[in-house]
Design an enzyme around this catalytic site. Structure first.
Site, PDB file in Angstrom:
ATOM      1  N   CYS A   1     -11.444 -28.486 -16.171  1.00 57.87           N
ATOM      2  CA  CYS A   1     -12.847 -28.602 -15.788  1.00 57.87           C
ATOM      3  C   CYS A   1     -13.016 -28.797 -14.283  1.00 57.87           C
ATOM      4  O   CYS A   1     -14.115 -29.019 -13.802  1.00 57.87           O
ATOM      5  CB  CYS A   1     -13.532 -29.737 -16.542  1.00 57.87           C
ATOM      6  SG  CYS A   1     -12.882 -31.358 -16.131  1.00 57.87           S
TER       7      CYS A   1
ATOM      8  N   HIS B   1     -18.424 -28.076   0.984  1.00 57.42           N
ATOM      9  CA  HIS B   1     -19.824 -27.694   0.856  1.00 57.42           C
ATOM     10  C   HIS B   1     -19.999 -26.173   1.006  1.00 57.42           C
ATOM     11  O   HIS B   1     -20.754 -25.538   0.273  1.00 57.42           O
ATOM     12  CB  HIS B   1     -20.628 -28.427   1.932  1.00 57.42           C
ATOM     13  CG  HIS B   1     -22.054 -28.055   1.910  1.00 57.42           C
ATOM     14  ND1 HIS B   1     -22.926 -28.561   0.976  1.00 57.42           N
ATOM     15  CD2 HIS B   1     -22.744 -27.166   2.636  1.00 57.42           C
ATOM     16  CE1 HIS B   1     -24.099 -28.006   1.150  1.00 57.42           C
ATOM     17  NE2 HIS B   1     -24.026 -27.169   2.149  1.00 57.42           N
TER      18      HIS B   1
ATOM     19  N   GLU C   1      -6.097 -36.285 -14.278  1.00 51.14           N
ATOM     20  CA  GLU C   1      -6.387 -36.185 -12.847  1.00 51.14           C
ATOM     21  C   GLU C   1      -5.296 -36.860 -12.025  1.00 51.14           C
ATOM     22  O   GLU C   1      -5.199 -36.652 -10.820  1.00 51.14           O
ATOM     23  CB  GLU C   1      -7.716 -36.881 -12.528  1.00 51.14           C
ATOM     24  CG  GLU C   1      -8.894 -36.252 -13.209  1.00 51.14           C
ATOM     25  CD  GLU C   1     -10.179 -36.991 -12.912  1.00 51.14           C
ATOM     26  OE1 GLU C   1     -11.030 -36.430 -12.225  1.00 51.14           O
ATOM     27  OE2 GLU C   1     -10.332 -38.137 -13.380  1.00 51.14           O
TER      28      GLU C   1
ATOM     29  N   ASN D   1      -9.487 -30.941  -9.334  1.00 53.31           N
ATOM     30  CA  ASN D   1      -9.861 -31.380  -7.981  1.00 53.31           C
ATOM     31  C   ASN D   1      -9.085 -32.651  -7.628  1.00 53.31           C
ATOM     32  O   ASN D   1      -8.466 -32.765  -6.571  1.00 53.31           O
ATOM     33  CB  ASN D   1     -11.362 -31.669  -7.886  1.00 53.31           C
ATOM     34  CG  ASN D   1     -12.198 -30.508  -8.378  1.00 53.31           C
ATOM     35  OD1 ASN D   1     -11.740 -29.368  -8.351  1.00 53.31           O
ATOM     36  ND2 ASN D   1     -13.406 -30.776  -8.825  1.00 53.31           N
ATOM     37  N   ASP D   2      -9.124 -33.612  -8.553  1.00 53.98           N
ATOM     38  CA  ASP D   2      -8.403 -34.858  -8.284  1.00 53.98           C
ATOM     39  C   ASP D   2      -6.911 -34.714  -8.528  1.00 53.98           C
ATOM     40  O   ASP D   2      -6.105 -35.300  -7.802  1.00 53.98           O
ATOM     41  CB  ASP D   2      -8.992 -36.008  -9.117  1.00 53.98           C
ATOM     42  CG  ASP D   2     -10.205 -36.600  -8.432  1.00 53.98           C
ATOM     43  OD1 ASP D   2     -10.115 -36.851  -7.215  1.00 53.98           O
ATOM     44  OD2 ASP D   2     -11.251 -36.769  -9.081  1.00 53.98           O
TER      45      ASP D   2
ATOM     46  N   ARG E   1      -9.301 -34.928  -0.858  1.00 53.79           N
ATOM     47  CA  ARG E   1     -10.049 -33.711  -1.188  1.00 53.79           C
ATOM     48  C   ARG E   1     -11.239 -33.476  -0.265  1.00 53.79           C
ATOM     49  O   ARG E   1     -11.791 -32.381  -0.216  1.00 53.79           O
ATOM     50  CB  ARG E   1     -10.507 -33.743  -2.657  1.00 53.79           C
ATOM     51  CG  ARG E   1     -11.474 -34.848  -2.980  1.00 53.79           C
ATOM     52  CD  ARG E   1     -11.660 -35.008  -4.473  1.00 53.79           C
ATOM     53  NE  ARG E   1     -12.817 -34.297  -4.979  1.00 53.79           N
ATOM     54  CZ  ARG E   1     -13.284 -34.393  -6.224  1.00 53.79           C
ATOM     55  NH1 ARG E   1     -12.630 -35.139  -7.110  1.00 53.79           N
ATOM     56  NH2 ARG E   1     -14.342 -33.756  -6.611  1.00 53.79           N
TER      57      ARG E   1
ATOM     58  N   ARG F   1     -21.072 -34.831 -15.813  1.00 59.20           N
ATOM     59  CA  ARG F   1     -20.710 -35.908 -14.882  1.00 59.20           C
ATOM     60  C   ARG F   1     -21.804 -36.977 -14.914  1.00 59.20           C
ATOM     61  O   ARG F   1     -22.757 -36.926 -14.121  1.00 59.20           O
ATOM     62  CB  ARG F   1     -20.579 -35.352 -13.452  1.00 59.20           C
ATOM     63  CG  ARG F   1     -19.380 -34.424 -13.226  1.00 59.20           C
ATOM     64  CD  ARG F   1     -19.378 -33.916 -11.782  1.00 59.20           C
ATOM     65  NE  ARG F   1     -18.094 -33.407 -11.352  1.00 59.20           N
ATOM     66  CZ  ARG F   1     -17.818 -32.097 -11.193  1.00 59.20           C
ATOM     67  NH1 ARG F   1     -18.726 -31.187 -11.445  1.00 59.20           N
ATOM     68  NH2 ARG F   1     -16.620 -31.722 -10.773  1.00 59.20           N
TER      69      ARG F   1
ATOM     70  N   ARG G   1     -18.497 -37.170 -19.862  1.00 60.52           N
ATOM     71  CA  ARG G   1     -17.504 -37.995 -19.161  1.00 60.52           C
ATOM     72  C   ARG G   1     -18.130 -39.351 -18.851  1.00 60.52           C
ATOM     73  O   ARG G   1     -19.244 -39.414 -18.318  1.00 60.52           O
ATOM     74  CB  ARG G   1     -17.080 -37.330 -17.848  1.00 60.52           C
ATOM     75  CG  ARG G   1     -16.172 -38.254 -17.047  1.00 60.52           C
ATOM     76  CD  ARG G   1     -15.583 -37.588 -15.865  1.00 60.52           C
ATOM     77  NE  ARG G   1     -16.531 -37.465 -14.767  1.00 60.52           N
ATOM     78  CZ  ARG G   1     -16.247 -36.844 -13.637  1.00 60.52           C
ATOM     79  NH1 ARG G   1     -15.075 -36.266 -13.472  1.00 60.52           N
ATOM     80  NH2 ARG G   1     -17.123 -36.765 -12.672  1.00 60.52           N
TER      81      ARG G   1
HETATM   82  C1  PEP Z   1     -11.864 -33.097 -11.004  1.00 60.43           C
HETATM   83  O1  PEP Z   1     -11.374 -34.059 -10.403  1.00 60.43           O
HETATM   84  O2  PEP Z   1     -11.337 -31.951 -11.041  1.00 60.43           O
HETATM   85  C2  PEP Z   1     -13.139 -33.254 -11.732  1.00 60.43           C
HETATM   86  C3  PEP Z   1     -13.591 -32.295 -12.512  1.00 60.43           C
HETATM   87  O3  PEP Z   1     -13.829 -34.399 -11.506  1.00 60.43           O
HETATM   88  P1  PEP Z   1     -14.733 -34.643 -10.181  1.00 60.43           P
HETATM   89  O4  PEP Z   1     -14.714 -33.373  -9.381  1.00 60.43           O
HETATM   90  O5  PEP Z   1     -16.078 -35.015 -10.658  1.00 60.43           O
HETATM   91  O6  PEP Z   1     -14.006 -35.767  -9.540  1.00 60.43           O
HETATM   92 MG    MG Z   2     -12.227 -36.007 -10.699  1.00 63.62          MG
END
Ligand code: PEP
Ligand code: MG
Length: 571
Positions: free
Chosen positions: A501, A201, A430, A453-454, A464, A303, A342
């Protein structure tokens, strides 16, 4: 600047180094966010409260909780968007009848008021944790509310970020939404936290405010209040007591550079002309319309699940088409811009009531994203029908991709369903298995989009959301970069686009290395686009290739950042 200059003219102590998440330099005295209510004050209050009857104690609780709720409401009125929603929700939680009744029940059993408050909150923490997903994330808010009510009871100021009287660097263990809402970037010039990762955050708020931010900085809270600090949001260095003149000069030069960013107008291209598409991540029609006013060439990640987090029932195809049309409309222009939609990434950290399976032991590794379509194929086909209807209505070039894809068979089946509707089909990378088989994925889809991120979470086996694992949930980890490089190379071989992304795309330094690996588009929070675009405009394709090699060869994220800086700036 050479290392030698830094060593001789700056601080005697080596800098603390954390994970840099928002670039920029800032200099100012340390301002420590208070996180605890003083135990001595609580003890003294508990002794006094022992004489209170149940009704008196409950009245004291109600007064304190009411004051905390009023504080949240006042802060909600001073801010907008997500921050305002969070504040309003916290106001509701502070004045919740259920929490009050739980306090009353414990008071009745003879506990004093601070202990009754602690027991009631513990009971709610248990309930929220059991519910999982977004409810579990509210546990931090609940603990924050507990401390605030306790502070009010004992007569101390509520914990959190104090209001500085001069431009300061805010240090905290971690920052709750309540601490960061309403922060004035003229007075809080940088954020440094001990915990939290690139997707925390704190990082998101700092990016919105446009102030340098370093998270996961071990030892930050041991710095004394008032210590002059130089924060480097590009390298992650937090230097105590630097040479003041030199620090001010570096900050002034940085501010000038950042001002120059405001005039960067796109489109994304390197200094030698190579075009890189810079795209926006959006959540709904409103954020898409706002993104369209900036220098982006479309949306790289819509998203869709974020439109439905508060829905008990699945929206009809027609309603979905309306919602998606609002996003597509924002980019219905010349036919050059496009939107990547997505499909529902429900589950794990984003539970959607009508889609997510209840009671999973380990939802991040469970039936999430595309996996939901196996047990509920109609959910996917109805969404694809809604997207296709919106694409037809608006005329916007529409690409569709699935989240959480692990096998080529999944990609093939998904692509067939999307192609049937006349749209371009892709999958997100991911899961490490998707990166390793990127070349085979590209035999069945038109494009890939790497969700760093994933991908980082799954490659490093590090949640995460866990604020203690920032050193692992860092896309600069060489293993993660290796998976990205494999995917990008597959794109080059197949002659098909491969974008990024996840949050990694918003890091200007990393963006250069990603482009050097062969990434063709970067999609990010609109607030990050100018900084990434301006940085890319200052480097050549050869610089990017060298940056990629340096990052991949580094032993850890900090070494990777330093090596790429060395390649791009010779420092
Ligand atoms: C990711 O996982 O990098 C992604 C863009 O999807 P989210 O953050 O919505 O899981
Ligand atoms: Mg993701």
């Amino acid at each position: 600047m050479t290392t030698e200059t830094t060593a001789t003219s700056s601080a005697t102590e080596p800098p603390l180094v954390g994970t840099p998440v928002v670039p920029g330099l800032a200099y100012g005295p340390a301002l420590l966010a208070r996180t605890e209510v003083s135990p001595a004050a609580v003890e003294a209050y508990a002794a006094r409260a022992a004489d209170l009857g149940e009704e008196e104690a409950l009245a004291a609780y109600e007064e304190a909780a009411g004051a905390v709720a009023a504080g949240f409401t006042a802060r909600a009125e001073k801010t907008t968007g997500h921050a305002a929603e969070v504040m309003t929700a916290s106001a509701g939680l502070a004045s919740d009848r259920g929490l009050r009744n739980a306090v009353r029940k414990t008071l009745r059993s003879g506990e004093n008021l601070p202990d009754a408050l602690a027991a009631a909150v513990e009971q709610f923490v248990g309930l929220f944790t059991q519910a999982g997903g977004l409810m579990a994330e509210r546990v931090t808010d609940l603990r924050d509310i507990e401390k605030r009510i306790l502070a009010r009871l004992v007569g101390e100021p509520e914990p959190g970020a104090p209001s500085p009287s001069e431009p300061s660097v805010l240090l905290a263990e971690d920052l709750s939404p309540a601490d960061t809402a309403g922060l004035d970037p003229a007075l809080v010039v940088a954020l440094v936290t001990e915990k939290g990762g690139p997707t925390s955050h704190t990082a998101i708020i700092a990016r919105q405010l446009g102030i340098p931010c370093v998270v996961g900085t071990e030892g930050a809270m041991s710095l004394a209040a008032g210590t002059p600090l130089l924060v480097d949001g590009t390298s992650g260095a937090v230097t105590a007591d630097p040479d003041a003149d030199e620090a001010r000069a570096r900050v002034a030069a940085d501010a000038e550079q950042r001002e120059a960013l405001a005039s960067w107008e796109g489109p994304g291209r390197l200094s030698d002309g190579l075009r890189i598409k810079l795209l926006a991540n959006v959540a709904d029609g409103e954020s898409a319309a706002k993104a369209a006013t900036g220098p982006v060439e479309g949306v790289g990640l819509f998203r869709t699940e974020l439109c439905f987090l508060n829905r008990a029932e699945e929206p009809t195809v027609e309603e979905q088409a309306d919602i998606y049309s609002r996003v597509l409309d924002a980019f219905a222009g010349d036919g050059e811009q496009y939107v990547v939609v997505r499909t529902l990434d429900a589950g794990s950290d984003k539970p959607v009531a009508y889609a997510t399976l209840p009671g999973e032991e380990n939802p991040a590794l469970g039936v999430r994203g595309l996996r939901l379509a196996k047990g509920n194929p109609g959910l996917m086909t109805r969404q694809l029908d809604g997207i296709a209807a919106a694409a037809e209505r608006t005329g916007t070039p529409t690409w569709v991709m699935a989240p959480m894809v692990a096998t080529v068979a999944e990609a093939e089946e998904f692509a067939a369903a999307v192609h049937e509707r006349g749209l371009k089909a892709g999958v997100m990378v991911e899961v490490p298995s998707a990166a390793l088989l990127a070349h085979r994925m590209l035999e069945v889809v038109d494009f890939l989009s790497i969700g760093t991120n994933d991908l980082t979470q799954y490659a490093m086996a590090a949640d995460r959301m866990a604020s203690d694992l920032a050193h692992l949930t860092d896309p600069w980890q060489p293993a993660v970069l290796q998976l990205i490089a494999i995917t990008a190379e597959a794109g080059i071989q197949a002659g098909k686009p491969v974008g990024v992304c996840g949050e990694a795309a918003a890091d200007p330094l990393l963006a250069c290395a990603l482009v050097g690996m062969g990434i063709t588009s970067l999609s990010m929070a609109p607030a990050a686009v100018r900084a990434v675009g301006a940085r890319l405009a200052s480097v050549s394709a050869t610089d990017c290739e060298e940056a990629a090699e340096a990052a991949l060869a580094a032993s850890d994220p900090a070494a990777g950042r330093a090596a790429v800086l060395q390649v791009l700036e010779g420092r």
